[in-house]
Design an enzyme around this catalytic site. Sequence first.
Site, PDB file in Angstrom:
ATOM      1  N   GLU A  41       0.800  -1.100   0.054  1.00  0.00           N
ATOM      2  CA  GLU A  41      -0.025  -0.010   0.098  1.00  0.00           C
ATOM      3  C   GLU A  41       0.912   1.093  -0.056  1.00  0.00           C
ATOM      4  O   GLU A  41       0.620   2.248  -0.703  1.00  0.00           O
ATOM      5  CB  GLU A  41      -0.902  -0.093   1.016  1.00  0.00           C
ATOM      6  CG  GLU A  41      -1.972  -0.990   1.225  1.00  0.00           C
ATOM      7  CD  GLU A  41      -3.132  -0.920   0.142  1.00  0.00           C
ATOM      8  OE1 GLU A  41      -3.036   0.307  -0.757  1.00  0.00           O
ATOM      9  OE2 GLU A  41      -3.541  -1.984  -0.677  1.00  0.00           O
ATOM     10  N   TYR A 124      -7.297   6.056   3.849  1.00  0.00           N
ATOM     11  CA  TYR A 124      -7.395   4.973   2.642  1.00  0.00           C
ATOM     12  C   TYR A 124      -6.491   3.655   3.088  1.00  0.00           C
ATOM     13  O   TYR A 124      -6.881   2.561   3.227  1.00  0.00           O
ATOM     14  CB  TYR A 124      -7.180   5.441   1.228  1.00  0.00           C
ATOM     15  CG  TYR A 124      -6.779   4.523   0.327  1.00  0.00           C
ATOM     16  CD1 TYR A 124      -7.639   3.758  -0.248  1.00  0.00           C
ATOM     17  CD2 TYR A 124      -5.355   4.156   0.245  1.00  0.00           C
ATOM     18  CE1 TYR A 124      -7.358   2.757  -0.892  1.00  0.00           C
ATOM     19  CE2 TYR A 124      -5.277   2.988  -0.567  1.00  0.00           C
ATOM     20  CZ  TYR A 124      -6.109   2.238  -1.113  1.00  0.00           C
ATOM     21  OH  TYR A 124      -5.898   1.209  -2.017  1.00  0.00           O
ATOM     22  N   ASP A 142     -10.528   5.141  -3.078  1.00  0.00           N
ATOM     23  CA  ASP A 142      -9.363   5.909  -3.694  1.00  0.00           C
ATOM     24  C   ASP A 142      -9.930   6.360  -4.980  1.00  0.00           C
ATOM     25  O   ASP A 142     -11.448   6.628  -5.045  1.00  0.00           O
ATOM     26  CB  ASP A 142      -8.100   4.744  -4.012  1.00  0.00           C
ATOM     27  CG  ASP A 142      -8.665   3.651  -4.777  1.00  0.00           C
ATOM     28  OD1 ASP A 142      -9.866   3.566  -5.132  1.00  0.00           O
ATOM     29  OD2 ASP A 142      -7.800   2.931  -5.440  1.00  0.00           O
TER      30      ASP A 142
END
Length: 344
Positions: A41, A124, A142
């Site tokens: 991520e 997020y 996103d």
Amino acid sequence: MAFEQEEILQITSKIERWFTKSAREFPWRNDDFPWGRLVCEFMAQQTQIDRVAQRWPIMLQRFPEPSSMAKSDEQGVLELWQGLGYYRRAKNLKKTAEIIASEFGGEVPSDIESLLQLPGVGKYTAGAIASIAFEKHAPIVDANVHRVLCRLCNHAGDPTPSTWTWQISELLVTSCNSPQLFNEGLMELGATVCTSKSPSCDDCPLQSCCGASKENTQRDIPPPKKRATKKRVYHYSVVAEHEGELAFEQRNDSGLWAGMWQVPTIDSDVKLTEAQVRKKLNLKNKLISIGEFEHVLSHRIISFSVFACKIERDRRFSWVKQDSLHELPLASAQRKVLAVHCVT
Ligand code: SF4
């Protein structure tokens, strides 16, 4: 848009089923574990996924758990980050590894509140790790998710992710069977089917319940966001050589390419002459102009002017043999500077 509970279950199960059979192959999907997901991520925040797929295994091989990264020095992480851009993420990843090692017993935390305490982890990323690595019913939004949800609801008001998107995402993930399959599926759908320019509605599992597809508005939703104009700035780089070694300096700890290495370079908002560059770098010998190029970033265009000169060994700089340059954490712009030097 308010969904009936039955519609919510239909939407979430369609996405989960679709993702189970349509997910693209990525290395982190073969061996999903919390640290691997966290590293993925961080790397994917501003970098194309195919490039992340090349680098992720190398990063995980070198740092298989948070403690190994926590013990390494920052330069080791920056070195593996070369070419991925946005180097602040690498520095945040290193700090995050240290906090996980010292405050969470070496294990990536699973709850949103703890994840949000980690440097570089926003709403997020926290949602992605909690849902995908730990099956928590946490929402994620996103650009891909925003586009799919706006089209699904025929919602044309928001060019970029908004409170509305987070509310819809939360509504759906709360009722899904598998937050991992649902959230990753939603992102995958936006990346591969419900794409920005050419949504493939005939291949989409949501077509029968999609508001934009029914109204044929999918190409207008979400509306385009206003593009900021890019500022032009000027960087003057000097490849300074002494008996086969090149001079390097480290950039400041904050700002563009923080902590990365470069040949002596002046950043300027205005054009400078050779004499001004020489004076600012406190170099005596005349600088020979050897090339120019443009380096385009999301928020600015940098005009690079590259010079060469021979200098005496100078303690202000670190000296690196030309065959050891690959060991130095250099931003891609500095690799271009060295490429200009190599071909002259
Ligand atoms: S039906 Fe078309 S517009 Fe609707 S979510 Fe699927 S791809 Fe996107």
